[in-house]
Structure formats: structure tokens, C-alpha cells
Motif scaffolding. Structure first.
Motif, PDB file in Angstrom:
ATOM      1  N   LYS A   1      11.753  -2.623  -9.505  1.00 44.23           N
ATOM      2  CA  LYS A   1      11.423  -1.736  -8.406  1.00 44.23           C
ATOM      3  C   LYS A   1       9.913  -1.524  -8.293  1.00 44.23           C
ATOM      4  N   GLU A   2       9.228  -1.602  -9.427  1.00 44.41           N
ATOM      5  CA  GLU A   2       7.786  -1.312  -9.436  1.00 44.41           C
ATOM      6  C   GLU A   2       7.023  -2.264  -8.511  1.00 44.41           C
ATOM      7  N   VAL A   3       7.466  -3.534  -8.517  1.00 44.26           N
ATOM      8  CA  VAL A   3       6.776  -4.518  -7.691  1.00 44.26           C
ATOM      9  C   VAL A   3       6.856  -4.127  -6.226  1.00 44.26           C
ATOM     10  N   GLU A   4       8.064  -3.735  -5.823  1.00 43.74           N
ATOM     11  CA  GLU A   4       8.242  -3.329  -4.434  1.00 43.74           C
ATOM     12  C   GLU A   4       7.406  -2.101  -4.116  1.00 43.74           C
ATOM     13  N   GLU A   5       7.365  -1.169  -5.089  1.00 43.43           N
ATOM     14  CA  GLU A   5       6.587   0.044  -4.869  1.00 43.43           C
ATOM     15  C   GLU A   5       5.107  -0.297  -4.721  1.00 43.43           C
ATOM     16  N   ALA A   6       4.654  -1.219  -5.574  1.00 52.85           N
ATOM     17  CA  ALA A   6       3.252  -1.629  -5.505  1.00 52.85           C
ATOM     18  C   ALA A   6       2.957  -2.237  -4.144  1.00 52.85           C
ATOM     19  N   ALA A   7       3.859  -3.091  -3.681  1.00 53.07           N
ATOM     20  CA  ALA A   7       3.664  -3.724  -2.377  1.00 53.07           C
ATOM     21  C   ALA A   7       3.582  -2.674  -1.286  1.00 53.07           C
ATOM     22  N   ALA A   8       4.502  -1.705  -1.365  1.00 54.63           N
ATOM     23  CA  ALA A   8       4.507  -0.636  -0.369  1.00 54.63           C
ATOM     24  C   ALA A   8       3.188   0.152  -0.461  1.00 54.63           C
ATOM     25  N   GLY A   9       2.729   0.390  -1.697  1.00 54.88           N
ATOM     26  CA  GLY A   9       1.481   1.119  -1.913  1.00 54.88           C
ATOM     27  C   GLY A   9       0.292   0.386  -1.290  1.00 54.88           C
ATOM     28  N   LEU A  10       0.352  -0.924  -1.310  1.00 53.28           N
ATOM     29  CA  LEU A  10      -0.730  -1.714  -0.741  1.00 53.28           C
ATOM     30  C   LEU A  10      -0.619  -1.821   0.772  1.00 53.28           C
ATOM     31  N   GLY A  11       0.359  -1.160   1.339  1.00 51.61           N
ATOM     32  CA  GLY A  11       0.444  -1.087   2.791  1.00 51.61           C
ATOM     33  C   GLY A  11       1.394  -2.083   3.422  1.00 51.61           C
ATOM     34  N   ALA A  12       2.170  -2.809   2.596  1.00 51.02           N
ATOM     35  CA  ALA A  12       3.124  -3.758   3.170  1.00 51.02           C
ATOM     36  C   ALA A  12       4.298  -3.016   3.786  1.00 51.02           C
TER      37      ALA A  12
ATOM     38  N   ARG B   1       8.266  -2.690   4.938  1.00 48.20           N
ATOM     39  CA  ARG B   1       9.483  -3.026   4.206  1.00 48.20           C
ATOM     40  C   ARG B   1       9.855  -4.488   4.454  1.00 48.20           C
ATOM     41  N   TRP B   2       9.707  -4.894   5.695  1.00 50.21           N
ATOM     42  CA  TRP B   2      10.081  -6.252   6.090  1.00 50.21           C
ATOM     43  C   TRP B   2       9.157  -7.264   5.407  1.00 50.21           C
TER      44      TRP B   2
ATOM     45  N   ILE C   1       8.051 -10.666  -1.221  1.00 47.19           N
ATOM     46  CA  ILE C   1       8.334 -10.345  -2.624  1.00 47.19           C
ATOM     47  C   ILE C   1       9.790 -10.648  -2.989  1.00 47.19           C
ATOM     48  N   ILE C   2      10.702 -10.043  -2.211  1.00 43.93           N
ATOM     49  CA  ILE C   2      12.115 -10.107  -2.613  1.00 43.93           C
ATOM     50  C   ILE C   2      12.695 -11.502  -2.375  1.00 43.93           C
ATOM     51  N   LEU C   3      12.468 -12.021  -1.173  1.00 41.87           N
ATOM     52  CA  LEU C   3      13.072 -13.301  -0.824  1.00 41.87           C
ATOM     53  C   LEU C   3      12.649 -14.427  -1.785  1.00 41.87           C
ATOM     54  N   PRO C   4      11.352 -14.556  -2.086  1.00 41.39           N
ATOM     55  CA  PRO C   4      10.978 -15.603  -3.054  1.00 41.39           C
ATOM     56  C   PRO C   4      11.660 -15.412  -4.406  1.00 41.39           C
TER      57      PRO C   4
ATOM     58  N   SER D   1       9.431   4.825  -0.757  1.00 43.78           N
ATOM     59  CA  SER D   1       8.627   3.674  -0.361  1.00 43.78           C
ATOM     60  C   SER D   1       9.434   2.382  -0.370  1.00 43.78           C
ATOM     61  N   THR D   2      10.555   2.357  -1.074  1.00 44.78           N
ATOM     62  CA  THR D   2      11.316   1.116  -1.140  1.00 44.78           C
ATOM     63  C   THR D   2      12.663   1.259  -0.444  1.00 44.78           C
ATOM     64  N   ARG D   3      12.718   2.160   0.485  1.00 52.61           N
ATOM     65  CA  ARG D   3      13.986   2.349   1.175  1.00 52.61           C
ATOM     66  C   ARG D   3      13.855   1.856   2.605  1.00 52.61           C
ATOM     67  N   GLU D   4      14.914   1.235   3.091  1.00 54.86           N
ATOM     68  CA  GLU D   4      14.880   0.773   4.463  1.00 54.86           C
ATOM     69  C   GLU D   4      15.120   1.960   5.396  1.00 54.86           C
ATOM     70  N   PRO D   5      14.693   1.810   6.650  1.00 54.41           N
ATOM     71  CA  PRO D   5      14.995   2.877   7.617  1.00 54.41           C
ATOM     72  C   PRO D   5      16.505   3.078   7.706  1.00 54.41           C
ATOM     73  N   ALA D   6      16.905   4.287   8.055  1.00 55.73           N
ATOM     74  CA  ALA D   6      18.332   4.630   8.064  1.00 55.73           C
ATOM     75  C   ALA D   6      19.136   3.661   8.930  1.00 55.73           C
TER      76      ALA D   6
END
Lengths: 336, 297, 278
Positions: free
Chosen positions: C168-179, C181-182, C188-191, B19-24
Motif C-alpha cells: 500500500k505504501e507505494v500507492e500512497e507515495a504515488a498519490a503523495g507525489l500528485g498522481a 488514482r488512474w 504502478i499497479i498494472l505493471p 489517498s488510495t481509494r477510488e471515487p465512490a
């Protein structure tokens, strides 16, 4: 000089020059950029001469750089026994601080300039832009390399030579000269701070169509870097460049080196010294040596700074001081 | 500035999850950009120095390094570093001791002053000593009267070098010693250790890697400084030319191969510096972890 | 941890502090004061004329403009560097991680002649660019290039640890909420890394403004076009204009000091955010 000496020197805040050896005399010649090779040879020759004459071993140290920068070092207290600079104005600046007397130029023959030179063009082999004279430099599309007249002695000669050319053309006037020189600097691509920097830019970096340079520097570049790459073009009119020399009174009096410093400069005027200068493409003053090397220099009509520009102090003030003519005509800001 | 931060940098890697990996393709693009930038900007200049130095062959390379002028320049560079680095080392320890172990008003300002030489242009670092010790400067006439040379002699070069490398050791030690706190030292004092004993047996072992790190960076800059030294040197051959100045002189004498040969020695110094630095960084990280972990989170 | 004030029973404060202050005063403060007093002797009008002549202003524009641009470029590439070094595995990574500091360790004069050789019209890279009409050496581009070179490690080394600390958990949570990667990166990351980027930017900028050695070999040094302010100080010295040189130097000094205060403020901000996050 070893570590302990230096440490001790720092602790007391003092380190005396020349304390390294008592049996050996050292003098320092503070000179300008293009004379490195000349003085390398000359120092060796004079060392031998001095040893034969007095029995002392002599080591001449040298420092080279832009003429203005070197004069600045002398003013700031570098222990130069003699100065051999690009133009009289720089020694005048030293004299203004009382380090040499104001009449320094009268103490040696020929305006205290034991050799002369002039300003010529160095172009790429085959002269692709067909540069024959000064008026070819202002053509559109010609890219010129010359140093900055504000910092480089050689560059001031370049500037004045161009000015003199425009002045001596039919219908020439101050206004016309000003316009002409402005056009030349409009074509300048790289303005290095010293003559040597400009030569490097032109020769090694391959930038520009023409280098305005000291005659000796141009010949040296050809000798060092190959006659198959460059040609020298001697313009119809140029300026008689007189790089002057002087003993630095304040230093030689303190270090008790006046005798050897004076002999050093006198030797520049001797046939041997003149011969060495000629071999390094400086035009000798001595008639005999001059005749011998006449073939190596191009024919050119020479004007002098005193006749055409009223001497260095005046020329400096009019043309190169802050807000002077150079500052007025040189407004690049993008146009190339 | 950078040094303190670099200390904590390194391969703090992340575990990858889908879930935290960018596309290849993004990863490939980013890595390619970094590698290209690295090759063009960092490797190429380094390679160029050695390639140009060896352009005229091995014999010319050796000849450029084994002659009196080169040797004098090397010696002067070593002497300069040998004086400047220990002085700044002692200062760095003293400054870090007073800043990290004690509270006092004006601490931030003091740190800013210590940082100042980092952001002052090297040219100005040289100029200030000309203004002080030049013949036209504050102390110039007095120095001339007493026949003392500073500018255009070794002391001037050393002073300018001390100035530009001034903050390196201090800036390395301050955050490290702050992070370590003073409990150990306080315990030692309670047990009756003298000040010097506390320093030698408690503090020094704790900061030795950080100290070394600061010294390595300080030394690299001391040996490589150009701008500041150039203003105060006078460029006298065999007397006041350091290696970077000698490189410039050779470069100006059409002697490109020789200039790059001497430059390659300095590049070698940079490589050794970086290698040592990587090594020390590893040790520091280990040490930092030892501090952080026992005390818990 | 650092905000706890305490009385220290440790010895040596007076000695260490005394030495620190004396050394600081002798090496840094007195010499810098020389610039101040020399400037004060000039009088306001002469000072203003010296620091605001067209040529000096052009050099500020170049020095500050190119430094800003270089620092901005370094933010982009520095972030990419830090990102791939922290997050990805690839061959040569260890080497890159060590060599990122090269501009910091390589003497500036060496960097200058190497860059000039590479990017001049007949150098390996300059030759490739010439047909496209791109000139680097001896133009303002050369100044920019040298400044990008020396500024790179500052951004990489400030951002790298902060990026590494990001949970990493924060990013995972964001991904879980449907965000996407960009989105996660932007929101999340940039701020999170923004203060570090800003600090790196400011440090690269501060270093670039004063840089001399690596620039003069590759800049054309043409007044009004490719002449940086530090070179102008030298030029003024060589024209025996000590007062003018000092005046321009004092402007740069004040600027450096202000920038330094800003950087230290930023670093304090970073530490605070860090402390809150942990």
C-alpha cells in the motif's frame, strides 16, 4: 460389479464382461440414436419370449449414439452381440475389418432391414412457413435443422432424399440436384452431429422452421412433446430408409451367444416384433402388420438407395467421403 | 495450474486510506459489474440445474434418481473415483517428495510433463487409450486374444480418469513442500528416524491440508469428467455410463427433467467441493502463516 | 528460498523418483507417444492434408480465436473480480469468493446443458436477447460464452494473491507525489500485476482450446462455422478416419506443450519478480 472386482480387474489389467452373473445371459445391442424407445420395448418383449422358450433369464443391454460413432465402437472392440444401425454403410465398415462377413446383408430377409422408415419434415404448428415439399426448403428465410451427414446416418438419408427429389423433377439432372442440395444446406442453421441432437435443437430449443428427420423420430417427437406444437409434413417423394441389423460374428462366437443373438434378430421379423416396430412408428415389413398400421403413415413416393444411388458404398464414396460432393457443396462460412 | 495459485488466494484485505481509494462511483460500478457477472455467469447456471431438475415436481425428481440406470451410473462414478483418486494421491506424494526435497537436473521438464494432462484436450485424453487398447490399436489384437477388456469397460474409464486428474495432487503438494523446506525432515533423520517415520510423523502432518485440497479437486474432476470418458465408454446402459454420460443420454432422450435431476447431484458435488475447499484453504493459510512467521522476513 | 542448491540427506529419493517416473511413463508418456507414432506412420503428405484441410483450419480459427477472445474477456472481468474481492467490502463477498471456482468444480457436461438452456432462444436470458437480434446458443457466440465461463477462475485466482501482496505504501507515495488514482493504477499497479494477468490469460487460453464438454451442448457444431477442433477429432473418429483424428490431435498436443512451457516460464518470471519485490 463391485469395488473389489473392479480393483482386481484393474490390477491385472483385465475385466471380463458378463462375469457378474452366471445364471443370467446378457447380450449387448449397439444401436443408433432414435431407436432407444423402440428397443426398450422390444428388449422387454424378447426377454419374456426367450425365457418362455428356454427358461434362461436374458438381459439385453443397449448402447445408443450416432450410427457412425456406434460402428466405430464395434470396430474398436466393444462387445456388441448384435448391431442395429441406421444404414448399411456402417455395418459395411464393420465388415471391412472382418468382424462380420462381407455378405452380412444377405443373411436376413429384406436386405437385413426388419423395418423401414423414411424422411419427413417436422414443422411448427400451423406450418407458418407453408412447407409442403422439398422445394419449399430452399426458399430464402427458411431455416432448416438437420444433422451432419458426415457423422449421422439419418442425415445421410436426409441428404439423399433431397437429392433424389431434385433428380426426379422434370428436367432433373445431377447438376441440378447438386445445386438444389447445396441450396438446402445453405439454409441449414444448426448441423448437430446426431439425429437426436437435431431433434432436441428443433423441439426443445425452438430453433429453426423445419426439421428434416426420420419419420419415426418425427412421430415420436410429437407424441412425447405434444401434438399442439408440431406438425408432420410428408414430402411428395422421399427415400426408403432401411436401417439394417446384423449379428456380430466375432463377438457371438467368442461369447457363445450366437443362438440368442440370432433369435433376437429373428424376433424382429416376427409379428410381435413387427407390431412393436410399428407402434414406434417404423414401417413394418410384415404385410398383415403393415395393413393394420397403414393409416398412421403418410402417403409418399419412395425411391431406394440401390436404384437411385447405386448402393451405399457408392453413395458414401461419391457424396460423403472427404472431398466428396457434400464437402464441395457445403461451404457455409457465414452465409445463412 | 490454477489450484496451486488458488491456494494462496483469499481475503488478503487491504486497509483503506483516503489517498488510495477510488471515487465512490468507481467502486459502485466495479462491484456492480462483478455482482452482475457473478449472478449471470455463475449463479444462474447453478440455479438452472436445480430449477430444471425440479420442473416436473419432487416425485419426478426422486424417480429420476432412484432407478437402476441412475444407480449404476452413480456406482460406476464412485468406483472410478475410488480407484483414480488414491492412485493419483500416492503418485502426487511421491512426485512432490522427489521434486521438492531434492535437486536434480531436468526438474523443470519433469514438472512440465506432470502438468501436461491439464492442458491436453479431454478428447485427446480419451483418444490415446483408444489408440493403445482399441481393437485396431497397439495392444488391441493381443488384448482380444486374451479376452481382456479395457476400452468400453471399467478399466478404460478408470484409465482415462486417472489421466485427466493426474496432476492435481502433485501440483498442490510441490509448491507447498518447496515452501516448507526440509529442515524438519533433516533433523528427524539426524535423530535416527527411518524414512517412513520421517514421512508419517514429520512430513505428513505438515502437508495434510494441502494434500486434502488436492484430493478434493482431484475427486471433483474424477467424478465430473465427460470428454475423455465419453470417448472410451461405449455408452452401455447400466454398465459403462458414468453420471456425466448418463446426463447426456437422458438429455438426448427428451428426458430433460431427469437429465437435470442427475446433473443436480453433480452440481451438489461441486458445491460440496467448493465448501470443503474454502474450509481447507483457511487451514492451509493458517499453516502457511505458521511457516512464514517464525522464520521472520 | 528455492534457488539455494543443497545436498539432501533425506532418504527415499530413489523410491519416490522411480515410482514417479514409472507412473508418469505408464499413464502419460506412453499413451501420448501413441499419438506421435500413429502420426509418423501417416507420411508427411497425408499428415499435411489432414491438418490443413479447410474444415480443419476453420476449426482452428474458431477454437483458437474464441479461446483468445474468451481469455481476453476473462482478463478484464477477472481483474475486476480480483480487485473487488481484494480491496472492497460488500455483502455476499465471501460467497462470491468461494463460488468463483464453480466453473472448475462443476462437471463440464452439466455446465454445457445449463448454459444451453439459459441462452437458447426460449431460455431465460436468450429470450431477453432475442428481440435485440443477439443469438448466443448454437452460434460461435455460444462457444465464446462457454469458454468465458470455464476460464474465469484462472485469471481471478492468479491475480488475486498478487494484488493482495501489493504494498500500500507505494500507492500512497504515488498519490503523495500528485498522481491521480488512474495514473497510479496504470503506472504502478498494472505493471505489478501484469505477469499474473498474463499467466492467467495463458492458463485460461490453454484450458479453453481443449475444452469439449461445456462447448458441444451450446455450439451449433456446424462445420466451418461453430465446430471446435476437439469435436472435429471426434467427428473424424466417427468417420473411421483414425489417422486424420490422430494428426489433428498431434497438432493440438504440440500446441498444448508449447503453451505449457510458456506458462511455466511466466510463472517463473512471476516468482522472480515477487522475490525481488519482497
Amino acid at each position: 460389479m463391485n469395488v473389489q472386482e473392479s480393483l482386481a480387474g484393474l490390477l491385472v489389467g483385465a475385466l471380463l464382461l458378463g462375469s457378474a452373473s452366471a445364471a443370467e445371459i446378457t447380450i449387448l445391442n449397439v444401436s443408433y440414436d432414435p431407436t432407444r424407445e423402440l428397443y426398450q420395448d422390444f428388449n422387454a418383449a424378447f426377454g419374456k419370449y426367450w425365457q418362455a422358450k428356454t427358461g434362461d433369464t436374458l438381459r439385453v443391454k443397449a448402447s445408443h449414439g450416432g450410427s457412425g460413432k456406434q460402428a466405430r465402437s464395434v470396430i474398436d472392440g466393444i462387445d456388441a452381440d448384435v448391431v442395429t444401425l441406421a444404414l448399411a454403410f456402417d455395418i459395411d465398415a464393420i465388415a471391412d475389418r472382418g468382424i462380420v462377413p462381407l455378405d452380412w446383408q444377405k443373411r436376413l430377409p429384406s436386405n437385413a432391414a426388419p423395418y423401414t422408415s423414411t424422411i419427413v419434415f417436422l414443422v411448427r404448428k400451423g406450418n407458418p412457413k407453408a412447407i409442403r415439399d422439398w422445394n419449399d426448403l430452399v426458399k430464402p428465410g427458411v431455416s432448416i435443422i438437420t444433422p451432419n451427414p458426415k457423422t449421422s446416418g439419418g442425415a445421410r438419408w436426409n441428404y439423399l432424399a433431397a437429392w433424389a427429389y431434385a433428380l426426379k423433377q422434370p428436367g432433373g439432372s445431377e447438376t441440378r440436384a447438386r445445386e438444389f442440395v447445396g441450396q438446402i444446406y445453405g439454409n441449414v442453421k444448426v448441423l448437430d452431429s446426431g439425429a437426436r441432437g437435431s431433434t432436441t435443437t428443433f423441439v426443445e430449443r425452438g430453433i429453426g422452421d423445419v426439421l428434416i428427420a426420420w419419420e419415426n423420430e418425427a412421430y415420436l417427437a410429437i407424441k412425447e412433446l405434444g401434438p399442439d406444437k408440431f406438425e408432420i409434413v410428408t414430402p411428395s417423394l422421399s427415400i426408403l430408409a432401411e436401417p439394417p441389423v446384423s449379428v456380430v460374428d466375432r463377438v457371438v462366437d467368442k461369447r457363445a451367444t450366437r443362438k440368442v443373438a440370432q433369435a433376437y434378430l429373428d424376433y424382429l421379423y416376427s409379428p410381435e416384433g413387427q407390431e412393436i416396430a410399428a407402434r414406434h412408428y417404423y414401417r413394418p415389413r410384415d404385410a398383415k402388420v403393415s395393413a393394420k398400421y397403414a393409416g398412421q403413415f403418410g402417403k409418399v413416393n419412395l425411391v431406394t438407395i440401390d436404384d437411385t444411388f447405386g448402393g451405399w458404398r457408392y453413395a458414401q464414396k461419391t457424396h460423403f467421403s472427404d472431398g466428396g460432393i457434400f464437402d464441395q457443396i457445403y461451404v457455409p462460412g457465414g452465409k445463412r | 495450474m490454477s489450484a496451486t495459485i488458488a491456494l494462496h488466494a483469499g481475503s488478503l484485505e487491504h486497509a483503506e486510506t483516503a489517498s488510495t481509494r477510488e471515487p465512490a462511483w468507481v467502486r459502485v460500478v466495479l462491484i456492480s459489474i462483478a455482482l452482475t457477472f457473478f449472478a449471470v455467469f455463475l449463479l444462474l447456471p447453478l440455479g438452472t440445474v436445480f430449477a430444471e431438475g425440479l420442473r416436473k415436481g419432487w416425485a419426478a425428481y426422486v424417480a429420476a434418481l432412484v432407478n437402476d440406470d441412475a444407480w449404476d451410473a452413480i456406482k460406476l462414478t464412485l468406483i472410478t473415483a475410488a480407484i483414480a483418486v488414491p492412485l493419483n494421491l500416492v503418485f502426487g506424494v511421491a512426485a512432490a517428495w522427489s521434486i521438492a526435497k531434492f535437486e536434480f537436473p531436468g526438474k523443470r521438464l519433469l514438472i512440465t510433463f506432470i502438468d501436461l494432462p491439464f492442458s491436453v484436450s479431454p478428447v485427446i485424453s480419451g483418444l490415446i487409450y483408444v489408440l493403445l487398447f482399441g481393437a485396431q490399436g497397439w495392444f488391441g489384437p493381443w488384448l482380444q486374444e486374451h479376452d481382456i477388456r479395457i476400452i468400453f469397460a471399467v478399466p478404460g474409464i478408470v484409465l482415462a480418469t486417472i489421466f485427466v486428474t493426474f496432476p492435481f495432487v502433485a501440483r498442490e503438494l510441490i509448491p507447498l513442500m518447496e515452501a516448507q523446506g526440509s529442515e524438519e525432515e533433516e533433523a528427524a533423520v539426524v535423530l535416527g528416524a527411518s524414512g517412513w517415520q520421517v514421512f508419517w510423523y514429520t512430513t505428513l502432518p505438515n502437508i495434510k491440508w494441502g494434500l486434502l485440497y488436492g484430493v478434493i479437486l482431484c475427486n471433483a474432476r474424477a467424478m465430473g469428467e465427460f470428454g475423455a470418458v465419453s470417448v472410451v465408454s461405449g455408452h452401455i446402459r447400466g454398465q459403462t455410463n458414468t453420471m456425466p454420460l448418463y446426463v447426456e443420454i437422458l438429455y438426448n432422450e427428451y428426458n430433460y427433467a431427469a437429465a437435470f435431476a442427475v446433473a443436480s447431484l453433480l452440481a451438489l458435488l461441486a458445491i460440496v467441493t467448493l465448501a470443503l475447499k474454502t474450509l481447507v484453504e483457511r487451514q492451509t493459510r493458517r499453516q502457511l502463516q505458521e511457516i512464514i512467521e517464525p522464520s521472520g522476513e | 528460498m528455492t534457488s539455494v542448491k543443497r545436498y539432501s540427506p533425506l532418504p527415499g529419493f530413489r523410491l519416490a523418483m522411480g515410482y514417479t517416473l514409472v507412473y508418469l511413463t505408464l499413464i502419460v508418456l506412453i499413451p501420448l507417444a501413441a499419438v506421435g507414432t500413429k502420426t509418423l506412420t501417416m507420411g508427411w503428405e497425408a499428415f499435411w492434408a489432414a491438418v490443413s484441410s479447410p474444415r480443419v483450419v476453420a476449426s482452428y480459427q474458431l477454437s483458437f480465436g474464441a479461446s483468445l477472445l474468451a481469455a481476453a474477456i476473462n482478463v478484464v472481468f477477472g481483474l475486476i473480480f480480483a480487485w473487488v474481492l481484494v480491496r472492497y467490502r460488500f455483502p455476499g463477498k465471501g460467497l462470491i469468493d468461494s463460488l468463483v471456482d464453480l466453473p472448475f468444480a462443476l462437471p463440464t457436461a452439466v455446465a454445457g446443458i445449463a448454459l444451453a438452456t439459459i441462452y437458447s432462444e426460449n431460455g431465460p436470458v436468450g429470450k431477453l436477447l432475442e428481440p435485440w437480434g443477439i443469438e448466443i446458443a448454437y452460434t460461435p457466440n455460444g462457444v465464446l460464452l462457454a469458454l468465458v465461463f470455464i476460464g474465469l477462475p484462472f485469471v481471478v485466482r492468479t491475480v488475486q494473491p498478487v494484488l493482495g501482496d501489493l504494498e500500500k505504501e507505494v500507492e500512497e507515495a504515488a498519490a503523495g507525489l500528485g498522481a491521480s488514482r488512474w495514473q497510479t493504477f496504470l503506472r504502478i499497479i498494472l505493471p505489478h500485476i501484469a505477469p499474473a494477468l498474463l499467466t492467467g490469460f495463458a492458463m485460461a487460453f490453454a484450458r479453453a482450446v481443449g475444452e469439449y464438454g461445456s462447448v458441444i451442448f451450446i455450439a451449433g457444431n456446424v462445420p466451418m462455422v461453430s465446430e471446435i477442433t476437439p469435436l472435429l477429432i471426434i467427428t473424424k473418429l466417427e468417420q473411421y478416419d483414425y489417422a486424420g483424428a490422430t494428426a489433428v490431435a498431434s497438432v493440438m498436443l504440440v500446441f498444448s506443450f508449447v503453451l505449457l512451457l510458456i506458462i511455466n516460464g511466466l510463472q517463473g518470471w512471476m516468482q522472480n519478480r515477487h522475490a525481488k519485490g519482497a
